[in-house]
Motif scaffolding. Structure first.
Motif, PDB file in Angstrom:
ATOM      1  N   VAL A  17       5.179 -17.185  -7.156  1.00 35.31           N
ATOM      2  CA  VAL A  17       4.936 -16.786  -5.777  1.00 35.31           C
ATOM      3  C   VAL A  17       4.975 -17.975  -4.838  1.00 35.31           C
ATOM      4  O   VAL A  17       5.572 -17.921  -3.757  1.00 35.31           O
ATOM      5  N   PHE A  51       7.303 -18.339  -1.580  1.00 30.95           N
ATOM      6  CA  PHE A  51       6.918 -18.700  -0.211  1.00 30.95           C
ATOM      7  C   PHE A  51       7.805 -19.817   0.308  1.00 30.95           C
ATOM      8  O   PHE A  51       8.226 -19.813   1.453  1.00 30.95           O
ATOM      9  N   SER A  71       7.981 -13.172   0.550  1.00 35.37           N
ATOM     10  CA  SER A  71       6.583 -12.768   0.686  1.00 35.37           C
ATOM     11  C   SER A  71       5.802 -12.882  -0.617  1.00 35.37           C
ATOM     12  O   SER A  71       4.577 -12.953  -0.613  1.00 35.37           O
ATOM     13  N   GLY A  72       6.524 -12.856  -1.739  1.00 39.36           N
ATOM     14  CA  GLY A  72       5.819 -12.805  -3.028  1.00 39.36           C
ATOM     15  C   GLY A  72       5.355 -11.405  -3.383  1.00 39.36           C
ATOM     16  O   GLY A  72       4.657 -11.217  -4.367  1.00 39.36           O
ATOM     17  N   ASN A  73       5.746 -10.422  -2.572  1.00 41.14           N
ATOM     18  CA  ASN A  73       5.277  -9.046  -2.799  1.00 41.14           C
ATOM     19  C   ASN A  73       6.394  -8.101  -3.235  1.00 41.14           C
ATOM     20  O   ASN A  73       7.497  -8.136  -2.701  1.00 41.14           O
ATOM     21  N   GLY A 119       2.569  -2.761 -12.947  1.00 39.11           N
ATOM     22  CA  GLY A 119       1.573  -3.829 -12.924  1.00 39.11           C
ATOM     23  C   GLY A 119       1.768  -4.811 -14.061  1.00 39.11           C
ATOM     24  O   GLY A 119       1.656  -6.027 -13.882  1.00 39.11           O
ATOM     25  N   GLU A 120       2.067  -4.279 -15.225  1.00 44.02           N
ATOM     26  CA  GLU A 120       2.276  -5.147 -16.385  1.00 44.02           C
ATOM     27  C   GLU A 120       3.465  -6.080 -16.155  1.00 44.02           C
ATOM     28  O   GLU A 120       3.427  -7.252 -16.528  1.00 44.02           O
ATOM     29  N   ARG A 141       2.399  -8.823 -13.254  1.00 41.34           N
ATOM     30  CA  ARG A 141       1.168  -9.617 -13.263  1.00 41.34           C
ATOM     31  C   ARG A 141       1.387 -11.053 -13.729  1.00 41.34           C
ATOM     32  O   ARG A 141       0.746 -11.967 -13.248  1.00 41.34           O
ATOM     33  N   GLY A 151       2.625 -13.565 -10.945  1.00 43.52           N
ATOM     34  CA  GLY A 151       1.788 -13.794  -9.775  1.00 43.52           C
ATOM     35  C   GLY A 151       2.218 -13.017  -8.550  1.00 43.52           C
ATOM     36  O   GLY A 151       1.633 -13.162  -7.484  1.00 43.52           O
ATOM     37  N   HIS A 152       3.239 -12.178  -8.669  1.00 46.52           N
ATOM     38  CA  HIS A 152       3.606 -11.340  -7.537  1.00 46.52           C
ATOM     39  C   HIS A 152       2.509 -10.340  -7.229  1.00 46.52           C
ATOM     40  O   HIS A 152       1.762  -9.923  -8.109  1.00 46.52           O
ATOM     41  N   GLY A 153       2.418  -9.940  -5.981  1.00 48.92           N
ATOM     42  CA  GLY A 153       1.502  -8.872  -5.599  1.00 48.92           C
ATOM     43  C   GLY A 153       2.275  -7.572  -5.508  1.00 48.92           C
ATOM     44  O   GLY A 153       3.486  -7.573  -5.261  1.00 48.92           O
ATOM     45  N   LEU A 154       1.554  -6.474  -5.737  1.00 48.32           N
ATOM     46  CA  LEU A 154       2.160  -5.147  -5.561  1.00 48.32           C
ATOM     47  C   LEU A 154       1.691  -4.622  -4.223  1.00 48.32           C
ATOM     48  O   LEU A 154       0.493  -4.395  -4.038  1.00 48.32           O
ATOM     49  N   LEU A 155       2.621  -4.434  -3.309  1.00 44.05           N
ATOM     50  CA  LEU A 155       2.216  -3.918  -2.000  1.00 44.05           C
ATOM     51  C   LEU A 155       2.422  -2.409  -1.967  1.00 44.05           C
ATOM     52  O   LEU A 155       3.559  -1.934  -1.893  1.00 44.05           O
TER      53      LEU A 155
END
Lengths: 351, 351
Positions: free
Chosen positions: A50, A54, A59-61, A88-89, A92, A95-99
């Motif tokens: 992530v 940036f 965004s990392g998302n 999610g698996e 995770r 380090g990405h986020g789930l938006l």
């Protein structure tokens, strides 16, 4: 894991300087850079995926667009919870986020702006349907060169990247199983045809009947909306049609569970009076009485696979599946809900 | 809903210009502004909460930090799925996104950077524990003046904004219920004490015993990890202790369901041989045989309430609860799993 603050303290610089060094942004003195890199190395602080996103203006998302259905606890449905767990698996570790973003079913949704505003780097679409305004949104997205993937929905001739399950085969095998047990008059409680999984399931059901020379009988085809309540409500119609039904196949386990409940309240002894087959192999399908014969759908793997495709593309990997349709296999799981033995036989089984 | 693109086309300007006008950013000619505003009005295009967040330099995202537990389908657990559904219900109307982020349980997590990098405007923390590194992360967050809220975890003396449930009362009432049915030797299968809900549950159980002059007996207190598997494994110990147990109270329904399964496999006739009480009132608790007496926890409302507090603060509303601890009530739900009648009595009930 060390924090940026700790790296800054050890190097004797500000946190902002640490960020500039590690992201390779802005002018930095060589001596400062060396101190920061040394501190980061000593503390085991690493740029994750992530942080490097940036640095590239991302965004990392990963966006996950879900339908909002009033009064439904969406995450508590086996369907969405399993797909999300798989997604999610996949995300995770990097380090990405789930938006998670909601859209109104049947309404237009502006996926493209999610990318243009850099809110997401990639997008997964769940619970989509072929209603015109929904399909238009997907078409607009497909025209952009951005990473996205639809889960469990295909759009006729549109070349949309998607991961689906083989629902044609799933309901075909389930229907064959009932036919092989001597049930010819098989009712079908399906969901709305705007979902390709409903349409595929309908196709598999008809294929199996046709092979046996059995005509499609719309009088014993029922429509629910995949909720337990709609299955419960369908019990009234199924009970009224009892003398022309040998068994009922359902489009998901939630409807099957509602149907079982409604039939029991009407005095049906299940499975002896009417074999019922569910679909999904949700946790609840093995807990109820009778445990449901059902079709296992790899929702978790579908979410995992769809997200992995996007992450592979974001990581610059070869992602030849990106424009393609992947179809994961389904599997029949036989339990007691379509046993045709008598209650007496059941009692001796239990001894 | 009209798109920005449509507004731009109707006004004869670029999409970037539409954004600048609607977000009030940058110099714009009056004539251009008027054309854009008129087109937006004609098409019913409106700035939503998120667009206005962007204009204020915010992300439009509410962070939700979750523990990553290997092999667990997190969203498929009643606990997380219900809390998330409540959070989703709170955010969906305003157009905010939910940014789900994973942390490793027991490890430090840098919540503060989520705010400093403007990745989130507010943050919800789920599945937190009082392990030192986790608590340090929460303490660092509490020192910043940012909107955050912990769900179902409190931290001793730390003034941390949180929404929890009354687990002391929940297990107290459940234990009283078993005592009132004549069960004095009540086993307790609880989760790890690093979670305040486990500790609170333990406190309620002991309070009820103490009131009846019954000493705490650690020989019949078992520890699981809230998984069905850990309940299933506990069945061996419970079965071995059978001659000194009148009933077993469990810390959640998943463990209770595993325990029921394990005891059945050992030939126990439930509930007659050993009354079992679950906790949570998960969907599955009413589906299994015997249906579980359990304690209803308002997880959905906890998520809804926690998210609403943050949104209220983001919206500039008075949020006097922001620094406080809110405790929502729990409620006993009585079902057959702790009936004390005999199998013979059961058969006559069914007729």
């Amino acid at each position: 894991m060390a924090t940026r603050k700790e790296v800054a303290e050890l190097a004797g610089v500000s946190e902002a300087t640490v960020s500039r060094v590690l992201n390779g942004v802005g002018p930095i003195k060589d001596a400062t850079r060396e101190r920061v890199m040394e501190a980061a190395a000593r503390l085991g602080y690493q740029l994750n995926a992530v942080a490097s996103s940036f640095a590239r203006g991302l965004s990392g998302n990963i966006g996950v667009v879900l339908p909002h259905v009033p009064k439904v606890h969406l995450f508590s449905t086996y369907y969405f919870s399993e797909i999300l767990s798989g997604i999610g698996e996949a995300v995770r570790t990097g380090g990405h986020g789930l938006l998670l973003l909601y859209r109104d079913p049947g309404q237009p949704f502006d996926y493209v702006s999610l990318f243009r505003t850099r809110r997401v780097d990639a997008c997964l679409v769940l619970g989509a349907s072929s209603l015109p305004d929904e399909e238009a949104g997907i078409r607009a997205l497909a025209e952009e060169d951005v990473p996205f993937c639809v889960v469990d929905q295909r759009f006729g001739g549109l070349p949309v990247p998607a991961v689906i399950a083989d629902h044609v085969s799933g309901s075909y095998v389930a229907t064959r199983h009932l036919l092989a047990s001597g049930h010819a008059r098989i009712g079908f409680l399906n969901g709305s045809p705007q979902y390709s999984n409903s349409a595929d399931r309908s196709q598999g059901y008809r294929m199996a009947l046709t092979e046996e020379g059995i005509a499609w009988n719309e009088d014993i085809v029922y429509e629910g909306n995949y909720s337990r309540k709609s299955g419960y409500e369908a019990a009234a119609r199924v009970a009224a049609d009892f003398d022309r039904l040998d068994a009922v196949l359902c489009g998901n386990d939630r409807m099957a569970i509602g149907l079982v409940q409604g039939l029991k309240e009407r005095g049906f002894r299940l499975p002896y009076d009417l074999p019922i087959v569910g679909y999904d192999n949700a946790d609840a399908s093995s807990l109820i009485d009778p445990p449901l014969t059902t079709v296992e759908v790899p929702f978790y793997e579908m979410g995992l696979r769809a997200a992995s495709r996007l992450l592979s593309r974001l990581g610059g990997g070869a992602e030849d599946a990106s424009a393609g349709l992947e179809v994961l296999p389904t599997r029949l799981v036989v339990r007691k809900s379509c046993k045709t033995s008598t209650p007496e036989a059941k009692e001796s089984e239990n001894e």
